[in-house]
Motif scaffolding. Structure first.
Motif, mmCIF file in Angstrom:
data_model
loop_
_atom_site.group_PDB
_atom_site.id
_atom_site.type_symbol
_atom_site.label_atom_id
_atom_site.label_comp_id
_atom_site.label_asym_id
_atom_site.label_seq_id
_atom_site.Cartn_x
_atom_site.Cartn_y
_atom_site.Cartn_z
ATOM 1 N N VAL B 192 5.445 1.433 39.370
ATOM 2 C CA VAL B 192 6.716 1.384 40.105
ATOM 3 C C VAL B 192 6.501 0.755 41.476
ATOM 4 O O VAL B 192 7.309 -0.051 41.943
ATOM 5 C CB VAL B 192 7.302 2.804 40.242
ATOM 6 C CG1 VAL B 192 8.519 2.786 41.139
ATOM 7 C CG2 VAL B 192 7.657 3.370 38.873
ATOM 8 N N ALA B 193 5.385 1.100 42.108
ATOM 9 C CA ALA B 193 5.091 0.524 43.417
ATOM 10 C C ALA B 193 4.945 -0.986 43.319
ATOM 11 O O ALA B 193 5.469 -1.737 44.163
ATOM 12 C CB ALA B 193 3.816 1.157 43.988
ATOM 13 N N LEU B 196 8.402 -2.594 42.772
ATOM 14 C CA LEU B 196 9.227 -2.652 43.978
ATOM 15 C C LEU B 196 8.658 -3.650 44.991
ATOM 16 O O LEU B 196 9.402 -4.282 45.748
ATOM 17 C CB LEU B 196 9.320 -1.265 44.618
ATOM 18 C CG LEU B 196 10.114 -0.219 43.840
ATOM 19 C CD1 LEU B 196 10.081 1.123 44.557
ATOM 20 C CD2 LEU B 196 11.546 -0.673 43.632
ATOM 21 N N GLN B 197 7.351 -3.765 44.988
ATOM 22 C CA GLN B 197 6.729 -4.696 45.928
ATOM 23 C C GLN B 197 7.110 -6.136 45.620
ATOM 24 O O GLN B 197 7.195 -6.972 46.533
ATOM 25 C CB GLN B 197 5.209 -4.524 45.868
ATOM 26 C CG GLN B 197 4.470 -4.925 47.129
ATOM 27 C CD GLN B 197 4.777 -4.023 48.303
ATOM 28 O OE1 GLN B 197 5.045 -2.833 48.138
ATOM 29 N NE2 GLN B 197 4.763 -4.573 49.488
ATOM 30 N N GLU B 201 12.962 -8.759 49.990
ATOM 31 C CA GLU B 201 13.212 -7.783 51.044
ATOM 32 C C GLU B 201 14.648 -7.279 51.026
ATOM 33 O O GLU B 201 14.909 -6.088 51.207
ATOM 34 C CB GLU B 201 12.894 -8.389 52.412
ATOM 35 C CG GLU B 201 11.407 -8.647 52.651
ATOM 36 C CD GLU B 201 10.622 -7.349 52.730
ATOM 37 O OE1 GLU B 201 9.417 -7.384 52.409
ATOM 38 O OE2 GLU B 201 11.196 -6.303 53.084
ATOM 39 N N GLU B 202 15.585 -8.175 50.823
ATOM 40 C CA GLU B 202 16.982 -7.752 50.796
ATOM 41 C C GLU B 202 17.265 -6.840 49.610
ATOM 42 O O GLU B 202 18.071 -5.913 49.709
ATOM 43 C CB GLU B 202 17.900 -8.980 50.742
ATOM 44 C CG GLU B 202 17.936 -9.759 52.050
ATOM 45 C CD GLU B 202 19.117 -10.717 52.120
ATOM 46 O OE1 GLU B 202 19.276 -11.376 53.160
ATOM 47 O OE2 GLU B 202 19.879 -10.804 51.146
ATOM 48 N N ARG B 204 15.077 -4.775 48.261
ATOM 49 C CA ARG B 204 14.518 -3.462 48.582
ATOM 50 C C ARG B 204 15.390 -2.740 49.593
ATOM 51 O O ARG B 204 15.555 -1.514 49.533
ATOM 52 C CB ARG B 204 13.109 -3.631 49.113
ATOM 53 C CG ARG B 204 12.104 -4.075 48.044
ATOM 54 C CD ARG B 204 10.726 -4.226 48.618
ATOM 55 N NE ARG B 204 10.281 -3.010 49.278
ATOM 56 C CZ ARG B 204 9.429 -2.976 50.280
ATOM 57 N NH1 ARG B 204 8.915 -4.087 50.732
ATOM 58 N NH2 ARG B 204 9.075 -1.838 50.818
ATOM 59 N N LEU B 205 15.963 -3.498 50.548
ATOM 60 C CA LEU B 205 16.863 -2.872 51.521
ATOM 61 C C LEU B 205 18.080 -2.291 50.817
ATOM 62 O O LEU B 205 18.552 -1.196 51.143
ATOM 63 C CB LEU B 205 17.280 -3.892 52.579
ATOM 64 C CG LEU B 205 18.242 -3.400 53.660
ATOM 65 C CD1 LEU B 205 17.651 -2.212 54.421
ATOM 66 C CD2 LEU B 205 18.604 -4.512 54.626
ATOM 67 N N LEU B 207 18.192 -1.205 47.708
ATOM 68 C CA LEU B 207 17.772 0.006 47.009
ATOM 69 C C LEU B 207 17.560 1.157 47.992
ATOM 70 O O LEU B 207 17.895 2.314 47.693
ATOM 71 C CB LEU B 207 16.493 -0.267 46.230
ATOM 72 C CG LEU B 207 16.611 -1.216 45.040
ATOM 73 C CD1 LEU B 207 15.231 -1.478 44.432
ATOM 74 C CD2 LEU B 207 17.540 -0.655 43.976
ATOM 75 N N THR B 242 13.516 -4.184 37.939
ATOM 76 C CA THR B 242 12.516 -3.139 38.179
ATOM 77 C C THR B 242 12.071 -2.506 36.872
ATOM 78 O O THR B 242 10.872 -2.271 36.652
ATOM 79 C CB THR B 242 13.086 -2.065 39.117
ATOM 80 O OG1 THR B 242 13.558 -2.678 40.310
ATOM 81 C CG2 THR B 242 12.029 -1.033 39.477
#
Lengths: 425, 317
Positions: B192-193, B196-197, B201-202, B204-205, B207, B242
Motif C-alpha cells: 500500500v505504501a 500511494l508513493q 502529489e495532487e 495524494r492530497l 486522498l 491504488t
C-alpha cells in the motif's frame, strides 16, 4: 498453474482502511516544520503560484494536516465572499440549459423561412408578365358630366402588388393616344382614366398623373406610399407628350376645387393636365392639332405651356401663342419633361436628365448617382411634385428620388405614389 | 552605457509601478515604495527567484501599498482598510467560528495584531508588514483567520498525534502466522505504501483530504478549483489505480491470492479491534505500544470481529 485472483470484495473493503493508515504514517511530521506562511497559502488558493511553487505547496500539504485544515478553513471563509462573483468552478460546471432555447431555435428557423419567402415574393417578375399586368390596369377618361377633380389611373388594389413586382414601366395611356407612343408603352395602350369615387379609396396615381389636393390619395394599399397632398403647383404649366388622337371632353360644367395640378410629361404616361375650368366651361375643346398633339393650358394662367413634339423637341407656347422650339442641342431627342414654376426637368432619349432653373433659357445635365458613382442605367422618365421633391424612373424600372431639387438623388424601392411601383425609401 | 540604459529603464518602470499602486495617496515616497518592493523581492528570491518583471506584474501593488501604509499608522490608509476589509473580516470570522461571540473574539484579536499594538525596539509591530502582495489582501486575511482558528481548534480538541496510533495498528504477533518468513501484514503495508508513493502529489492530497481530514467532496473541490463531481471521478480513479498497484505489489512480493486475502481480512479485523480497544480504554491511562503488544486480547473481542481467535493471539494460557 494460474493463481486465483484476489477477491475484489475483500480488497475493496480493506482498501480505504489501508489507505487511511498509510497516509497517516506518511504525513506525520512535527508541527510547524517548514510550513508555508499565509502569503504562500493564500496565493495557492487563488492560483497565483507558478507550477514549481504550487508543486512545493502540494507536497507540503500532503504531509501537514494543520496546513491542510488551514487551507480548507480559508476556503470555507471565502465562500460567502465568492458566492456572488463567478468563480472558476462555475466554468467547469455544465451550463444550465435555458428553457427558452428550443423556442429560440424555432423562432430563428421561422424567421429564416419568412425572410426566404419575402425575398422570393419580391423577386423581379418575368418579362412576359409585365405587359400583361400592365394591361390589366385600367384608366378611364373622366366623366365629363361630373366635375373632374382628378385624373387618376385606377389600378385595382388587388393588382397593385403584381404591378409592383412587374415594375410596370408605365401606367398606361389611353388607347387613342397610343399610336405614336413608343413601343415601350404599347402594351399599356388600353388603360383609360377613371374618376375617383368619393367613397372609395383613392386609386393610386399612376404614371405622373396628378391628384387634386382636396382629395389626397388615400391609398393605403401599399406600404411606404406617400400620402402627399400633391399640392400641386398652381402655376405650373402643363405639357403633353407627343400623343395623337387624344381629346378631352369638351364642355362640361363644374369647377375645379383645386388649382391646376402640375403635370408631367412622362413617356407613355397618361399625361393629362386638368383642364381649365374656364376652358371647359367655355366649351373650348381640347383637341389634337394637325400634328397630332394636344394642347393643354394651365389653369387660368397666361404663362408658357411646354410640350415635347413628336420629334422629341422641346417647345413652349406663351398663352395661346404659337409653339416655339427651345434649343436643347446637347440633349438630343427628349422623352420626358416635368415642369414646376420656372424649373424644368427633361430626360433625353439617351437617358440623361437635364435641368433648367430659368424657364428653359439655360440647361445643365443632372448627376444622378450615389456619391461620386453615377447611375449607369438610362433614365426614361422624370416627375417633380414641386420644385424640391422629384422622382425619376430608369429603363430597368429603378426609382430614384430627390428632396432638394435634384442635387442629391437616392434609389427607392417602396411603392410610389406616382407610379404605383415598388420603391424603397 | 548598457547599465545606464538599464538603470533608466528601471527608473521608468518604478515610476510606472509607483503611479499604478497609488502610493502617493498614503504619503509613501518613491524611495519608500522602492524599499517595499526590494523587501518583497528579497523574500521571493529566498524561495526560488525567477523573472523580476513578471513577478512585479503579478503583485497586488495597490493592496501591498495599503497594507504597508496601515502598518506605518497612516490614518487615510486605515480608513480605506476598515471601509474595504472590515465587513469581510467579520463575515469570514463568523463563517469559521459559527458563533457570534467566538467570531468577534477572533476578529478583535486580529484587528489588534493588524494595527500593531505591540512594539519592538520602539517600533510598531504590525501583522500587515508580513503581507507580500503575492495573493490578494482579502485572501491573505482569510488565511490568517483560518490559521488562528485551526490553532484554537487543536487546542480545544487536544488532538492526539496520528503517528502515535499508526504504529500500534500492526500487531507484531501476526507475523508468526506464516512459517516461511513472509510477513503478510507487513507485505500488505509495504504494498500500500508503494502504491500511494507512486501516485501524483495532487492525488495524494486528494486522498488525504478525503480519508484523513474527512472533508466533503465540495470542500475538496474548492481546494482544487473543480466541481465536486470532478473530485468524485478523480477519487474513484485514484482508488482504482491504488487497488491495481496494491495487487501488483502483492503478487510481485510472492503472496498468492489466498494469503493476500487472509492478510487483508486480518488487517481489517485488527483495525476494528484496535478501534474498539482504544474506545474501551480511553478512560484508562494509555499504555505504550510494547505493553499493548504483550497484553493478549480477550477472545470475545475476536468473536465480535467475526474471526476465530488464533492460538498465537490473545488466548490466555
Amino acid at each position: 498453474m494460474s493463481q486465483r485472483p484476489i477477491s475484489e470484495e475483500i480488497l475493496s473493503e480493506a482498501l480505504p482502511h489501508l489507505i487511511r493508515r498509510e497516509l497517516r504514517r506518511q504525513t506525520a511530521r512535527p508541527e510547524g516544520s517548514g510550513c508555508p506562511d499565509a502569503n504562500a497559502l493564500a496565493a495557492f488558493i487563488e492560483q497565483h503560484l507558478d507550477r514549481t511553487e504550487k508543486q512545493a505547496i502540494v507536497e507540503h500539504l500532503n504531509a501537514c494536516q494543520p496546513c491542510r485544515m488551514s487551507v480548507v478553513f480559508a476556503m470555507r471563509a471565502g465562500q460567502a465572499a465568492e458566492a456572488s462573483s463567478s468563480s472558476r468552478t462555475a466554468l467547469l460546471t455544465a451550463p444550465a440549459r435555458s428553457p427558452f432555447l428550443p423556442w429560440g431555435v424555432a423562432g430563428g428557423i421561422a424567421a429564416g423561412l419568412l425572410a426566404a419567402f419575402v425575398l422570393f415574393w419580391q423577386r423581379p417578375p418575368a418579362p412576359r408578365k409585365t405587359a400583361a399586368l400592365v394591361q390589366q390596369a385600367s384608366l378611364q377618361m373622366p366623366d365629363p358630366a361630373t366635375p373632374v377633380q382628378t385624373y387618376q389611373a385606377a389600378i385595382s388594389p388587388a393588382l397593385l402588388p403584381q404591378a409592383h413586382r412587374a415594375h410596370a414601366r408605365v401606367p398606361a395611356q389611353p388607347a387613342a393616344m397610343s399610336a405614336s407612343a413608343p413601343a415601350l408603352t404599347s402594351a399599356s395602350s388600353a388603360l383609360p382614366f377613371t374618376a375617383p369615387k368619393s367613397s372609395s379609396r383613392a386609386p393610386i396615381r399612376q404614371g405622373f398623373a396628378t391628384l387634386t389636393p382636396s382629395h389626397a390619395p388615400q391609398s393605403s394599399v401599399l406600404p411606404g406610399m406617400e400620402v402627399a397632398s400633391t399640392s400641386l403647383n398652381s402655376d405650373g404649366p402643363a405639357s403633353a407628350p407627343p400623343q395623337a388622337g387624344n381629346s378631352l371632353p369638351a364642355g362640361g360644367s363644374g369647377s375645379f376645387a383645386a388649382p391646376i395640378p402640375m403635370a408631367s410629361s412622362f413617356l407613355g404616361s397618361p399625361v393629362m393636365a386638368q383642364p381649365h375650368a374656364s376652358l371647359v366651361s367655355s366649351g373650348t375643346p381640347m383637341s389634337s392639332d394637325r400634328l397630332g398633339f394636344s394642347r393643354f393650358l394651365a389653369q387660368g394662367s397666361a404663362g408658357p405651356v411646354w410640350r415635347i413634339s413628336s420629334g422629341g423637341v422641346l417647345e413652349h407656347a406663351a398663352g395661346r401663342g404659337a409653339w416655339v422650339r427651345v434649343p436643347l442641342q446637347a440633349a438630343g431627342r427628349l422623352v420626358s419633361l416635368t415642369v414646376s414654376g420656372a424649373h424644368l426637368w427633361a430626360v433625353s432619349q439617351a437617358g440623361t436628365l437635364y435641368h433648367s432653373a430659368d424657364a428653359g433659357q439655360s440647361w445643365h445635365p443632372v448627376h444622378v448617382g450615389l456619391d461620386r458613382h453615377a447611375m449607369q442605367d438610362a433614365i426614361v422618365g422624370v416627375h417633380f411634385a414641386d420644385q424640391q421633391q422629384g422622382e425619376l424612373i430608369t429603363r430597368s424600372g429603378a426609382h430614384w428620388f430627390t428632396v432638394d431639387g435634384g442635387h442629391f438623388w437616392r434609389p427607392v424601392i417602396a411603392p410610389s405614389l406616382t407610379t404605383g411601383m415598388a420603391v424603397r425609401h | 552605457m548598457l547599465w545606464k540604459r538599464n538603470k533608466l529603464r528601471k527608473r521608468a518602470d518604478l515610476a510606472a509601478l509607483y503611479a499604478a499602486a497609488g502610493a502617493a495617496r498614503y504619503g509613501l515616497s518613491p524611495a519608500q515604495f522602492e524599499r517595499i518592493l526590494q523587501q518583497v523581492q528579497m523574500l521571493r528570491h529566498s524561495h526560488g527567484g525567477g523573472d523580476d518583471a513578471a513577478f512585479f506584474e503579478k503583485l497586488h501593488l495597490k493592496e501591498l501599498v495599503l497594507a504597508r501604509a496601515c502598518a506605518q499608522g497612516n490614518e487615510i490608509a486605515w480608513n480605506d482598510f476598515m471601509a474595504s476589509y472590515r465587513p469581510m473580516i467579520v463575515n469570514a470570522a463568523r463563517q469559521l467560528c459559527r458563533n457570534p461571540a467566538g467570531a468577534d473574539e477572533v476578529a478583535g484579536s486580529l484587528y489588534g495584531e493588524l494595527y500593531g499594538l505591540k512594539e519592538r525596539e520602539g517600533k510598531r509591530v504590525s501583522l500587515l508588514d508580513s503581507y507580500q502582495g503575492s495573493g490578494s489582501l482579502a485572501g491573505w486575511l482569510r488565511m490568517i483567520l483560518a490559521q488562528r482558528e485551526v490553532d484554537r481548534w487543536r487546542q480545544r480538541r487536544r488532538v492526539v498525534a496520528w503517528e502515535d496510533e499508526s504504529v500500534d495498528l500492526v500487531d507484531p504477533a501476526a507475523t508468526e502466522a506464516f512459517a516461511d518468513g513472509l510477513e503478510p501484514v507487513s507485505v500488505l503495508q509495504e504494498s500500500v505504501a508503494a502504491a500511494l508513493q507512486d501516485l501524483p502529489e495532487e492525488g495524494r492530497l486528494l486522498l488525504s483530504l478525503y480519508y484523513l481530514d474527512e472533508r466533503s467532496l465540495a470542500e475538496i473541490g474548492k481546494v482544487f478549483h473543480v466541481h465536486e463531481s470532478t473530485v468524485s471521478r478523480r477519487l474513484n480513479r485514484l482508488l482504482q489505480e491504488t487497488r491495481e498497484r496494491v495487487l501488483a505489489e502483492l503478487c510481485q512480493r510472492g503472496l498468492d491470492a489466498s494469503a493476500a486475502e487472509e492478510a487483508l481480512l486480518t488487517d481489517v479485523r485488527r483495525l476494528t479491534l484496535d478501534v474498539t480497544t482504544f474506545l474501551a480504554s480511553t478512560s484508562r491511562p494509555q499504555k505504550s505500544a510494547r505493553e499493548r503488544a504483550k497484553t493478549p486480547l480477550p477472545a470475545r473481542l475476536w468473536r465480535a470481529a467475526g474471526a476465530s481467535p488464533r492460538p498465537t493471539l490473545g488466548d490466555p494460557t
